[in-house]
Motif scaffolding. Structure first.
Motif, PDB file in Angstrom:
ATOM      1  N   ALA A 149       0.837  -1.203   0.000  1.00  0.00           N
ATOM      2  CA  ALA A 149       0.000   0.000   0.000  1.00  0.00           C
ATOM      3  C   ALA A 149       0.875   1.257   0.000  1.00  0.00           C
ATOM      4  O   ALA A 149       0.544   2.268  -0.619  1.00  0.00           O
ATOM      5  CB  ALA A 149      -0.922  -0.006   1.223  1.00  0.00           C
ATOM      6  N   LEU A 150       2.037   1.181   0.665  1.00  0.00           N
ATOM      7  CA  LEU A 150       2.989   2.302   0.639  1.00  0.00           C
ATOM      8  C   LEU A 150       3.557   2.477  -0.774  1.00  0.00           C
ATOM      9  O   LEU A 150       3.654   3.602  -1.271  1.00  0.00           O
ATOM     10  CB  LEU A 150       4.132   2.058   1.625  1.00  0.00           C
ATOM     11  CG  LEU A 150       5.281   3.085   1.598  1.00  0.00           C
ATOM     12  CD1 LEU A 150       4.778   4.480   1.976  1.00  0.00           C
ATOM     13  CD2 LEU A 150       6.415   2.642   2.529  1.00  0.00           C
ATOM     14  N   ALA A 151       3.863   1.359  -1.433  1.00  0.00           N
ATOM     15  CA  ALA A 151       4.372   1.435  -2.812  1.00  0.00           C
ATOM     16  C   ALA A 151       3.345   2.121  -3.702  1.00  0.00           C
ATOM     17  O   ALA A 151       3.683   2.994  -4.521  1.00  0.00           O
ATOM     18  CB  ALA A 151       4.686   0.039  -3.333  1.00  0.00           C
ATOM     19  N   LYS A 152       2.090   1.763  -3.535  1.00  0.00           N
ATOM     20  CA  LYS A 152       1.009   2.388  -4.313  1.00  0.00           C
ATOM     21  C   LYS A 152       0.979   3.891  -4.078  1.00  0.00           C
ATOM     22  O   LYS A 152       0.901   4.690  -5.026  1.00  0.00           O
ATOM     23  CB  LYS A 152      -0.324   1.766  -3.905  1.00  0.00           C
ATOM     24  CG  LYS A 152      -1.566   2.429  -4.477  1.00  0.00           C
ATOM     25  CD  LYS A 152      -1.697   2.265  -5.968  1.00  0.00           C
ATOM     26  CE  LYS A 152      -3.036   2.769  -6.483  1.00  0.00           C
ATOM     27  NZ  LYS A 152      -3.130   2.676  -7.964  1.00  0.00           N
ATOM     28  N   ILE A 277       9.603  -2.254  -9.547  1.00  0.00           N
ATOM     29  CA  ILE A 277       9.097  -1.257 -10.491  1.00  0.00           C
ATOM     30  C   ILE A 277      10.210  -0.256 -10.728  1.00  0.00           C
ATOM     31  O   ILE A 277      10.792   0.269  -9.768  1.00  0.00           O
ATOM     32  CB  ILE A 277       7.862  -0.533  -9.926  1.00  0.00           C
ATOM     33  CG1 ILE A 277       6.779  -1.543  -9.495  1.00  0.00           C
ATOM     34  CG2 ILE A 277       7.287   0.433 -10.961  1.00  0.00           C
ATOM     35  CD1 ILE A 277       5.583  -0.913  -8.809  1.00  0.00           C
ATOM     36  N   ASN A 278      10.560  -0.031 -11.986  1.00  0.00           N
ATOM     37  CA  ASN A 278      11.600   0.954 -12.313  1.00  0.00           C
ATOM     38  C   ASN A 278      10.948   2.142 -13.028  1.00  0.00           C
ATOM     39  O   ASN A 278      10.187   1.944 -13.979  1.00  0.00           O
ATOM     40  CB  ASN A 278      12.652   0.335 -13.240  1.00  0.00           C
ATOM     41  CG  ASN A 278      13.214  -0.973 -12.710  1.00  0.00           C
ATOM     42  OD1 ASN A 278      13.179  -1.993 -13.370  1.00  0.00           O
ATOM     43  ND2 ASN A 278      13.722  -0.942 -11.475  1.00  0.00           N
ATOM     44  N   PHE A 286       9.799  -5.189  -3.688  1.00  0.00           N
ATOM     45  CA  PHE A 286       9.074  -5.817  -2.581  1.00  0.00           C
ATOM     46  C   PHE A 286       9.227  -7.324  -2.690  1.00  0.00           C
ATOM     47  O   PHE A 286       9.237  -7.881  -3.801  1.00  0.00           O
ATOM     48  CB  PHE A 286       7.581  -5.438  -2.635  1.00  0.00           C
ATOM     49  CG  PHE A 286       6.713  -6.213  -1.678  1.00  0.00           C
ATOM     50  CD1 PHE A 286       5.946  -7.285  -2.109  1.00  0.00           C
ATOM     51  CD2 PHE A 286       6.687  -5.882  -0.328  1.00  0.00           C
ATOM     52  CE1 PHE A 286       5.147  -8.005  -1.223  1.00  0.00           C
ATOM     53  CE2 PHE A 286       5.896  -6.599   0.565  1.00  0.00           C
ATOM     54  CZ  PHE A 286       5.128  -7.659   0.112  1.00  0.00           C
ATOM     55  N   ASP A 287       9.273  -7.991  -1.501  1.00  0.00           N
ATOM     56  CA  ASP A 287       9.337  -9.454  -1.457  1.00  0.00           C
ATOM     57  C   ASP A 287       8.453  -9.928  -0.312  1.00  0.00           C
ATOM     58  O   ASP A 287       8.702  -9.608   0.855  1.00  0.00           O
ATOM     59  CB  ASP A 287      10.788  -9.902  -1.220  1.00  0.00           C
ATOM     60  CG  ASP A 287      10.904 -11.418  -1.024  1.00  0.00           C
ATOM     61  OD1 ASP A 287      12.041 -11.887  -0.802  1.00  0.00           O
ATOM     62  OD2 ASP A 287       9.868 -12.122  -1.085  1.00  0.00           O
TER      63      ASP A 287
END
Ligand code: SOE
Length: 385
Positions: A149-152, A277-278, A286-287
């Motif tokens: 959710a932080l990545a989003k 994601i680049n 993320f893993d």
């Protein structure tokens, strides 16, 4: 800061029936049992009845998972007027019949992923839910791992700029167990597909969630073990009718390109759902096997400190859902993603608002799975949708 306090307020309540008792039955039950304990503003959820095929196993699940009643008659449960929500966690071949019946009975519906075994079934489920005017959700729980959710949030805030790549793989190794029998996940009639639909559906959802719609793809699949014992300990062999692994090359509508892999034949990878994601301003990685952490690289960092930052995404007041659990750094687990999903879902149901991923997301996901099946057969690029 400190974690949110429990407040006792009179709130609407919703009565839930769960159709299924196995691994996902346990994961969803855990969410229902915990959402009111940790999310003080959530409507009350009542675990009324759990449904299964075997009476003894269903009674054991009722007792262990905290349900009031046990039943082996899902149609009767769906028809009850003292149930508000039906949650479908059965093998895929039952999803359509159960979700359509639930919608037609006026129940809000949650369904495990992938939404269905075919695109046609998925579209029937969406149509039934929309026609009945009920709320609907497909349980892609990984969207609500706080680090995801932080990545989003970071992608939406432009922290990594324009997206060039989504590179993801979901690897497990349980299918390499010597002599493993033909469980339902190896049977296309029950599961629809193998690693592609079971694991790939999760990665496809994350790709859609974080990077946008997939426009076209090419790919390949393989079934490494073609026959298995028909039942545990049986000498009779039966055909595996699904993929053990799949690999896709994808092009997103926004021009980004990527790769998606799903395999049950990766020894040492237990639940390795990972993406990178680049973008033009940085990268995110993320893993799931290290699910509290998100790795972030920013081109803005000064030269001598450039490198991937390791963010522990469970800090009070900073990270999604963190305020509802513990003090900084106390970490959470896989099961919390179900509690978060159920919390957001029941809030949306109470507010009369849609929540995502809904059955429309499930149909889009199924369109990608359908395009992948076409690409495996044609050995050419196939459009999605
Ligand atoms: C497969 O083993 C599986 O249980 C998936 O079906 C789930 O969706 C995933 O969350 C964990 O692994």
């Amino acid at each position: 800061m400190k974690p949110k306090e429990q407040t006792s307020t009179s709130r609407p309540s919703y009565r839930v029936a769960l159709l299924g008792t196995k691994f996902m039955g346990k994961a969803h039950s855990q969410g229902y049992r915990n959402v009111n304990m940790y999310f003080a503003d959530a409507p009350r959820l009542e675990q009324v009845v759990i449904c299964g095929r075997n009476p003894d196993e269903t009674e054991q699940a009722r007792d262990a998972f905290g349900w009031q009643e046990a039943s082996t008659d899902w149609q009767a449960v769906v028809a009850r007027d003292d149930i508000d929500i039906i949650d479908v966690v059965t093998p895929g071949h039952l999803h359509c019949a159960m979700a359509v019946a639930a919608a037609e009975a006026g129940k809000h519906v949650i369904c495990e992923k992938p939404l269905a075994n075919t695109l046609d079934e998925a579209r029937q489920m969406l149509a039934a839910a929309e026609s009945a005017g009920v709320r609907h959700l497909v349980m892609h729980n990984y969207r609500r791992v706080p680090a995801v959710a932080l990545a989003k949030r970071m992608v939406e805030d432009g922290r990594i700029g324009d997206i060039y790549h989504f590179r993801a793989r979901y690897l497990q190794d349980w299918a390499t167990t010597p002599g493993l029998e033909l469980v339902w996940r190896f049977d296309a009639k029950q599961a629809g597909s193998g690693a592609l639909g079971d694991l790939g559906a999760h990665v496809i959802d994350l790709g859609r969630y974080l990077c946008g719609e997939i426009a076209e793809l090419a790919g390949t699949e393989e079934t490494f073990v073609k026959q298995r014992p028909a039942a545990a300990g049986s000498q009779e062999m039966a055909d595996v009718t699904v993929d053990d692994a799949a690999a896709l090359c994808v092009r997103f509508e926004n021009g980004a390109i990527g790769t998606i892999e799903a395999s049950r034949f990766a020894p040492g990878r237990k639940n390795h759902n990972t993406f990178e994601i680049n973008g033009s301003r940085g990268s995110l990685s993320f893993d799931l096997e290290n699910l509290n952490n998100l790795r972030f690289y920013s081109v803005e960092d000064a030269g001598d400190v450039q490198g991937f930052h390791e963010i522990i995404a469970c800090s009070l007041g900073k990270h999604p859902y963190a305020d509802n659990w513990w003090f900084d750094g106390h970490l959470i687990g896989y099961e919390h993603s179900f509690t978060h999903t159920i919390y957001d879902w029941i809030q949306a149901v109470a507010a009369g608002e849609p929540t995502h991923p809904d059955f429309g997301d499930g149909v889009r996901n199924q369109e990608v799975l359908d395009a992948a099946a076409r690409a495996f057969a044609s050995r050419r690029w196939e459009s999605v949708g």
